[in-house]
Write a protein that holds these residues in place. Structure first.
Motif, PDB file in Angstrom:
ATOM      1  N   TRP A  97       0.825  -1.191   0.000  1.00  0.00           N
ATOM      2  CA  TRP A  97       0.000   0.000   0.000  1.00  0.00           C
ATOM      3  C   TRP A  97       0.866   1.251   0.000  1.00  0.00           C
ATOM      4  CZ3 TRP A  97      -5.401  -0.440   0.054  1.00  0.00           C
ATOM      5  CH2 TRP A  97      -5.885  -1.734   0.272  1.00  0.00           C
ATOM      6  N   ALA A  98       0.394   2.276  -0.739  1.00  0.00           N
ATOM      7  CA  ALA A  98       1.031   3.590  -0.732  1.00  0.00           C
ATOM      8  C   ALA A  98       0.135   4.558   0.026  1.00  0.00           C
ATOM      9  CB  ALA A  98       1.256   4.086  -2.157  1.00  0.00           C
ATOM     10  N   LEU A  99       0.740   5.322   0.936  1.00  0.00           N
ATOM     11  CA  LEU A  99       0.027   6.363   1.671  1.00  0.00           C
ATOM     12  C   LEU A  99       0.711   7.691   1.381  1.00  0.00           C
ATOM     13  CD1 LEU A  99      -0.059   3.602   3.548  1.00  0.00           C
ATOM     14  CD2 LEU A  99      -1.220   5.134   5.128  1.00  0.00           C
ATOM     15  N   ASP A 100      -0.054   8.600   0.774  1.00  0.00           N
ATOM     16  CA  ASP A 100       0.483   9.900   0.403  1.00  0.00           C
ATOM     17  C   ASP A 100      -0.347  10.972   1.105  1.00  0.00           C
ATOM     18  OD1 ASP A 100       1.510  12.170  -0.722  1.00  0.00           O
ATOM     19  OD2 ASP A 100       1.284  11.524  -2.798  1.00  0.00           O
ATOM     20  N   VAL A 101       0.196  11.531   2.174  1.00  0.00           N
ATOM     21  CA  VAL A 101      -0.539  12.524   2.964  1.00  0.00           C
ATOM     22  C   VAL A 101      -0.026  13.932   2.708  1.00  0.00           C
ATOM     23  CG1 VAL A 101      -1.117  10.870   4.789  1.00  0.00           C
ATOM     24  CG2 VAL A 101       1.006  12.198   4.953  1.00  0.00           C
ATOM     25  N   GLY A 102       0.796  14.107   1.660  1.00  0.00           N
ATOM     26  CA  GLY A 102       1.396  15.413   1.427  1.00  0.00           C
ATOM     27  C   GLY A 102       1.460  15.805  -0.029  1.00  0.00           C
ATOM     28  N   PHE A 103       0.368  15.581  -0.768  1.00  0.00           N
ATOM     29  CA  PHE A 103       0.383  15.946  -2.180  1.00  0.00           C
ATOM     30  C   PHE A 103      -0.532  17.119  -2.509  1.00  0.00           C
ATOM     31  CE2 PHE A 103      -0.369  15.405  -6.790  1.00  0.00           C
ATOM     32  CZ  PHE A 103       0.951  15.386  -7.208  1.00  0.00           C
ATOM     33  N   GLY A 104      -1.582  17.294  -1.737  1.00  0.00           N
ATOM     34  CA  GLY A 104      -2.491  18.394  -2.010  1.00  0.00           C
ATOM     35  C   GLY A 104      -3.542  18.027  -3.035  1.00  0.00           C
ATOM     36  N   GLY A 105      -3.900  18.989  -3.905  1.00  0.00           N
ATOM     37  CA  GLY A 105      -4.996  18.804  -4.832  1.00  0.00           C
ATOM     38  C   GLY A 105      -4.824  17.614  -5.750  1.00  0.00           C
ATOM     39  N   ASP A 106      -5.890  16.833  -5.906  1.00  0.00           N
ATOM     40  CA  ASP A 106      -5.940  15.611  -6.712  1.00  0.00           C
ATOM     41  C   ASP A 106      -5.107  14.481  -6.117  1.00  0.00           C
ATOM     42  OD1 ASP A 106      -7.696  16.608  -8.764  1.00  0.00           O
ATOM     43  OD2 ASP A 106      -6.012  17.739  -9.563  1.00  0.00           O
ATOM     44  N   GLY A 107      -4.635  14.655  -4.884  1.00  0.00           N
ATOM     45  CA  GLY A 107      -3.930  13.576  -4.201  1.00  0.00           C
ATOM     46  C   GLY A 107      -4.909  12.558  -3.645  1.00  0.00           C
ATOM     47  N   ALA A 108      -4.397  11.388  -3.323  1.00  0.00           N
ATOM     48  CA  ALA A 108      -5.238  10.309  -2.798  1.00  0.00           C
ATOM     49  C   ALA A 108      -5.773  10.676  -1.418  1.00  0.00           C
ATOM     50  CB  ALA A 108      -4.443   9.014  -2.727  1.00  0.00           C
ATOM     51  N   THR A 109      -7.041  10.394  -1.190  1.00  0.00           N
ATOM     52  CA  THR A 109      -7.659  10.672   0.105  1.00  0.00           C
ATOM     53  C   THR A 109      -7.693   9.431   1.000  1.00  0.00           C
ATOM     54  OG1 THR A 109      -9.856  10.235  -0.808  1.00  0.00           O
ATOM     55  CG2 THR A 109      -9.068  12.515  -0.872  1.00  0.00           C
ATOM     56  N   ALA A 110      -7.097   8.344   0.541  1.00  0.00           N
ATOM     57  CA  ALA A 110      -7.014   7.103   1.318  1.00  0.00           C
ATOM     58  C   ALA A 110      -5.833   6.309   0.784  1.00  0.00           C
ATOM     59  CB  ALA A 110      -8.306   6.290   1.187  1.00  0.00           C
ATOM     60  N   PRO A 111      -5.372   5.299   1.512  1.00  0.00           N
ATOM     61  CA  PRO A 111      -4.295   4.457   0.994  1.00  0.00           C
ATOM     62  C   PRO A 111      -4.672   3.824  -0.340  1.00  0.00           C
ATOM     63  CG  PRO A 111      -4.673   4.023   3.326  1.00  0.00           C
ATOM     64  CD  PRO A 111      -5.798   4.897   2.870  1.00  0.00           C
ATOM     65  N   VAL A 112      -3.656   3.608  -1.184  1.00  0.00           N
ATOM     66  CA  VAL A 112      -3.869   3.011  -2.502  1.00  0.00           C
ATOM     67  C   VAL A 112      -3.056   1.721  -2.585  1.00  0.00           C
ATOM     68  CG1 VAL A 112      -3.712   3.348  -4.995  1.00  0.00           C
ATOM     69  CG2 VAL A 112      -4.132   5.319  -3.502  1.00  0.00           C
ATOM     70  N   GLN A 113      -3.718   0.621  -2.927  1.00  0.00           N
ATOM     71  CA  GLN A 113      -3.016  -0.649  -3.044  1.00  0.00           C
ATOM     72  C   GLN A 113      -2.200  -0.682  -4.319  1.00  0.00           C
ATOM     73  OE1 GLN A 113      -5.501  -4.119  -2.667  1.00  0.00           O
ATOM     74  NE2 GLN A 113      -3.786  -5.543  -2.803  1.00  0.00           N
ATOM     75  N   LEU A 114      -0.995  -1.235  -4.223  1.00  0.00           N
ATOM     76  CA  LEU A 114      -0.105  -1.325  -5.381  1.00  0.00           C
ATOM     77  C   LEU A 114      -0.560  -2.485  -6.261  1.00  0.00           C
ATOM     78  CD1 LEU A 114       1.491   0.647  -3.639  1.00  0.00           C
ATOM     79  CD2 LEU A 114       3.576  -0.543  -4.293  1.00  0.00           C
ATOM     80  N   VAL A 115      -1.596  -2.200  -7.040  1.00  0.00           N
ATOM     81  CA  VAL A 115      -2.172  -3.156  -7.989  1.00  0.00           C
ATOM     82  C   VAL A 115      -2.413  -2.414  -9.287  1.00  0.00           C
ATOM     83  CG1 VAL A 115      -4.145  -4.637  -8.523  1.00  0.00           C
ATOM     84  CG2 VAL A 115      -3.257  -4.540  -6.187  1.00  0.00           C
ATOM     85  N   HIS A 116      -2.049  -3.022 -10.399  1.00  0.00           N
ATOM     86  CA  HIS A 116      -2.205  -2.397 -11.710  1.00  0.00           C
ATOM     87  C   HIS A 116      -3.674  -2.240 -12.094  1.00  0.00           C
ATOM     88  CE1 HIS A 116      -1.418  -1.439 -15.913  1.00  0.00           C
ATOM     89  NE2 HIS A 116      -2.192  -2.447 -16.287  1.00  0.00           N
ATOM     90  N   ASP A 117      -4.054  -0.998 -12.461  1.00  0.00           N
ATOM     91  CA  ASP A 117      -5.350  -0.692 -13.061  1.00  0.00           C
ATOM     92  C   ASP A 117      -6.520  -1.158 -12.189  1.00  0.00           C
ATOM     93  OD1 ASP A 117      -7.191   0.294 -14.843  1.00  0.00           O
ATOM     94  OD2 ASP A 117      -7.030  -1.396 -16.240  1.00  0.00           O
ATOM     95  N   ARG A 118      -6.532  -0.683 -10.944  1.00  0.00           N
ATOM     96  CA  ARG A 118      -7.679  -0.933 -10.075  1.00  0.00           C
ATOM     97  C   ARG A 118      -8.226   0.419  -9.618  1.00  0.00           C
ATOM     98  NH1 ARG A 118      -7.171  -4.882  -4.963  1.00  0.00           N
ATOM     99  NH2 ARG A 118      -7.072  -6.428  -6.644  1.00  0.00           N
TER     100      ARG A 118
END
Length: 266
Positions: free
Chosen positions: A144-165
């Protein structure tokens, strides 16, 4: 096993109260049960980005026009001072990395290349490393990737490292990871493919590729070098653009005690 955090147990407890994590989750740490852990991480992510804004005002309104990415400095500036401040990617994601480790999660940092916006849309070549994400592998083997410091259009929840989901991000916006090479890569083996973060603002729209990263670890000291460029080089947009993005949180109607991100203010 997670590497020890620089934060004490009391500091982590104070942080969890600061972001207003629900009481039934505040005592939870890494459990070793993947479904339980990802539920906790989703709620932690939501409360983190809604309590601590993405902003770069330290570069523009401090006497030195610099910022510190040392996690204890970030803790003092945000949690201890309690003035509603935040930070940009290197500040809040390194800080969050130590929070995760203090909670027992085996989190590490990975550097990220971005595409700059032109007329509001990411375009052109990918930059050098100017961003970062936290990566975690749970006990069921999912990454899982957690990005809490990107701002606009950033992920609002963890994203699983899976292609095209694709997953719903906010409103009609969807996000996904696409596993592929970026145009400037010359070494094109299967192992060299990157995770490309993409978003679109409706199912009828094209996907926009925004940033890319591998699963290779970078050390915290690496980001001190990267922070010098990002925070001081005249070509870095951070040095001539003031940015504040505040994500908005509300209780979910269909879940007891859970919250969701429903919007943002810039």
């Amino acid at each position: 096993m997670a590497v020890p955090s620089v934060f004490t147990e009391d500091q982590i407890t104070t942080y969890l109260r600061y972001i207003d994590l629900p009481e039934h989750l505040q005592a939870q740490r890494w459990s070793g049960e993947a479904s339980k852990d990802i539920y906790f991480l989703k709620q932690l992510h939501i409360h983190m980005i809604s309590a601590i804004p993405y902003e770069n005002l330290w570069l523009h309104y401090s006497p030195t026009h610099t910022n510190s990415i040392k996690p204890q400095d970030t803790y003092t500036n945000i949690v201890s001072n309690g003035r509603g401040r935040g930070g940009y990617c290197f500040q809040v994601s390194i800080f969050f990395n130590h929070i995760l480790r203090g909670l027992g999660f085996p989190a590490y940092l990975a550097p990220v290349r971005i595409r700059h916006r032109v007329d509001g849309i990411p375009q052109g070549d990918y930059s050098g490393w100017v961003h970062l994400v936290n990566l975690i592998t749970l006990t069921d083997g999912t990454n899982w990737a957690l990005d809490v410091g990107f701002g606009g259009d950033g992920a609002t929840a963890p994203v699983q490292l899976v292609h095209d989901r694709p997953q719903t991000n906010m409103g009609s916006q969807e996000i996904r990871l696409w596993h592929d090479w970026i145009p400037t890569q010359l070494h094109r083996t299967e192992e060299a493919k990157l995770w490309i973060y993409q978003y679109r603002n409706g199912v009828e729209q094209d996907w926009n590729s925004f940033f890319a990263f591998s699963e290779a670890e970078a050390m915290e000291t690496d980001f001190h070098n990267l922070n010098w460029y990002t925070g001081s080089h005249p070509e870095s947009f951070q040095t001539f653009t003031c940015i504040i993005v505040k994500f908005l949180r509300r209780p979910k109607l269909d879940a007891q005690g859970d919250h969701e991100i429903y919007g943002s203010a810039c």
